[in-house]
Design a protein around this motif. Structure first.
Motif, short mmCIF file in Angstrom:
data_model
loop_
_atom_site.label_atom_id
_atom_site.label_comp_id
_atom_site.label_asym_id
_atom_site.label_seq_id
_atom_site.Cartn_x
_atom_site.Cartn_y
_atom_site.Cartn_z
N ARG A 18 39.99 39.80 -38.38
CA ARG A 18 39.01 40.32 -37.42
C ARG A 18 38.07 41.23 -38.23
O ARG A 18 38.45 42.33 -38.62
CB ARG A 18 39.70 41.10 -36.31
CG ARG A 18 38.74 41.63 -35.25
CD ARG A 18 39.49 42.37 -34.15
NE ARG A 18 40.48 41.53 -33.49
CZ ARG A 18 40.22 40.73 -32.43
NH1 ARG A 18 39.02 40.68 -31.92
NH2 ARG A 18 41.18 40.01 -31.90
N ILE A 19 36.86 40.73 -38.48
CA ILE A 19 35.92 41.42 -39.35
C ILE A 19 34.87 42.14 -38.50
O ILE A 19 34.07 41.50 -37.80
CB ILE A 19 35.22 40.44 -40.32
CG1 ILE A 19 36.25 39.62 -41.11
CG2 ILE A 19 34.25 41.18 -41.21
CD1 ILE A 19 37.11 40.44 -42.04
N SER A 20 34.86 43.46 -38.57
CA SER A 20 33.82 44.24 -37.90
C SER A 20 32.53 44.12 -38.69
O SER A 20 32.54 44.13 -39.92
CB SER A 20 34.22 45.71 -37.81
OG SER A 20 35.32 45.86 -36.96
N GLN A 21 31.43 44.01 -37.97
CA GLN A 21 30.11 43.94 -38.58
C GLN A 21 29.27 45.09 -38.04
O GLN A 21 29.51 45.58 -36.95
CB GLN A 21 29.43 42.60 -38.28
CG GLN A 21 30.23 41.40 -38.78
CD GLN A 21 29.48 40.10 -38.61
OE1 GLN A 21 29.28 39.38 -39.57
NE2 GLN A 21 29.06 39.76 -37.40
N SER A 22 28.29 45.49 -38.82
CA SER A 22 27.39 46.56 -38.40
C SER A 22 25.97 46.06 -38.59
O SER A 22 25.34 46.29 -39.62
CB SER A 22 27.63 47.81 -39.24
OG SER A 22 26.77 48.84 -38.83
N TRP A 23 25.49 45.34 -37.60
CA TRP A 23 24.22 44.65 -37.74
C TRP A 23 23.19 45.25 -36.79
O TRP A 23 23.09 44.87 -35.64
CB TRP A 23 24.37 43.16 -37.47
CG TRP A 23 23.14 42.42 -37.84
CD1 TRP A 23 22.10 42.08 -37.03
CD2 TRP A 23 22.80 41.95 -39.13
NE1 TRP A 23 21.13 41.43 -37.73
CE2 TRP A 23 21.53 41.34 -39.03
CE3 TRP A 23 23.41 42.00 -40.36
CZ2 TRP A 23 20.89 40.77 -40.12
CZ3 TRP A 23 22.77 41.42 -41.45
CH2 TRP A 23 21.53 40.82 -41.31
N THR A 24 22.45 46.21 -37.26
CA THR A 24 21.31 46.74 -36.54
C THR A 24 20.11 46.52 -37.43
O THR A 24 20.02 47.11 -38.51
CB THR A 24 21.49 48.25 -36.24
OG1 THR A 24 22.70 48.42 -35.50
CG2 THR A 24 20.33 48.77 -35.43
N LYS A 25 19.22 45.64 -37.02
CA LYS A 25 18.11 45.25 -37.88
C LYS A 25 17.27 46.46 -38.30
O LYS A 25 17.05 47.38 -37.54
CB LYS A 25 17.22 44.22 -37.17
CG LYS A 25 17.88 42.88 -37.05
CD LYS A 25 16.94 41.86 -36.46
CE LYS A 25 17.64 40.53 -36.34
NZ LYS A 25 16.79 39.49 -35.79
N ALA A 26 16.81 46.37 -39.56
CA ALA A 26 16.01 47.46 -40.11
C ALA A 26 14.60 47.01 -40.46
O ALA A 26 13.84 47.76 -41.03
CB ALA A 26 16.69 48.04 -41.35
N GLY A 27 14.26 45.77 -40.19
CA GLY A 27 12.90 45.31 -40.42
C GLY A 27 12.68 44.59 -41.74
O GLY A 27 11.68 43.92 -41.91
N ASP A 28 13.59 44.72 -42.69
CA ASP A 28 13.41 44.06 -43.99
C ASP A 28 14.42 42.93 -44.17
O ASP A 28 14.82 42.61 -45.26
CB ASP A 28 13.56 45.08 -45.13
CG ASP A 28 14.91 45.78 -45.10
OD1 ASP A 28 15.72 45.49 -44.19
OD2 ASP A 28 15.15 46.61 -45.98
#
Length: 168
Positions: A18-28
């Motif tokens: 179970r892999i947690s991800q932290s994906w909040t786009k930063a524009g690049d």
């Protein structure tokens, strides 16, 4: 897009992770914590390679560069590596990898640490050189200005084998 999910379930070496991800786009095209916030396709391909050819890491010391979530390092540990160090330059990414390791494989010889490419002192503290160095997507365009530092780290850290995986 699976990169944007808060977590992913991925089976490797007969173990569900179970892999947690932290994906909040930063524009690049990256995330607020850098490009290590999710499990990219190249990481899955590299983990599948390790799973299908376990002798690559079996009984060896393994260093992962640009770990992101820690997924590839976990695959190496599951395939029988005796010591795995997953690294990234971004402290928040190292913490994400550490959390994933603790949640999935707390009893393995597997640890997360910060490593800036080209930092010889950090490499020595981690125990360089390693039998095998693995990395996925570290030669992507955002890192092109760091290639000389990456090459210096590879020259000092690879004892036997280097396995790179990237998406064109």
């Amino acid at each position: 897009n699976q990169l944007e999910l808060p977590e992913r379930l991925i089976t490797v070496c007969d173990q569900m992770l179970r892999i947690s991800q932290s994906w909040t786009k930063a524009g690049d095209e990256g995330t607020e914590i850098g490009f290590g916030g999710g499990v990219y396709d190249a990481a899955i391909v590299l983990a599948r390679f390790i799973e299908s050819v376990p002798d690559t890491v079996l009984g060896k010391r393994v260093l992962e560069l640009g770990t992101g979530t820690g997924f590839v390092g976990m695959a190496a540990a599951l395939a029988g590596a005796t010591d795995v160090v997953v690294t990234d330059g971004e402290p928040a990414v190292v913490e994400l990898a550490r959390e994933n390791i603790e949640a999935n494989m707390p009893d393995q010889a597997l640890r997360a640490a910060q490593l800036w490419w080209g930092d010889e002192a950090q490499e020595e503290q981690l125990g360089a050189p390693f039998d095998v160095v693995v990395a996925s997507d570290v030669v992507a365009a955002p890192y092109s200005e760091s290639f000389d530092l990456l090459m210096a780290t590879l020259q000092r850290c690879v004892r036997e084998e280097l396995i790179l995986c990237y998406k064109r």
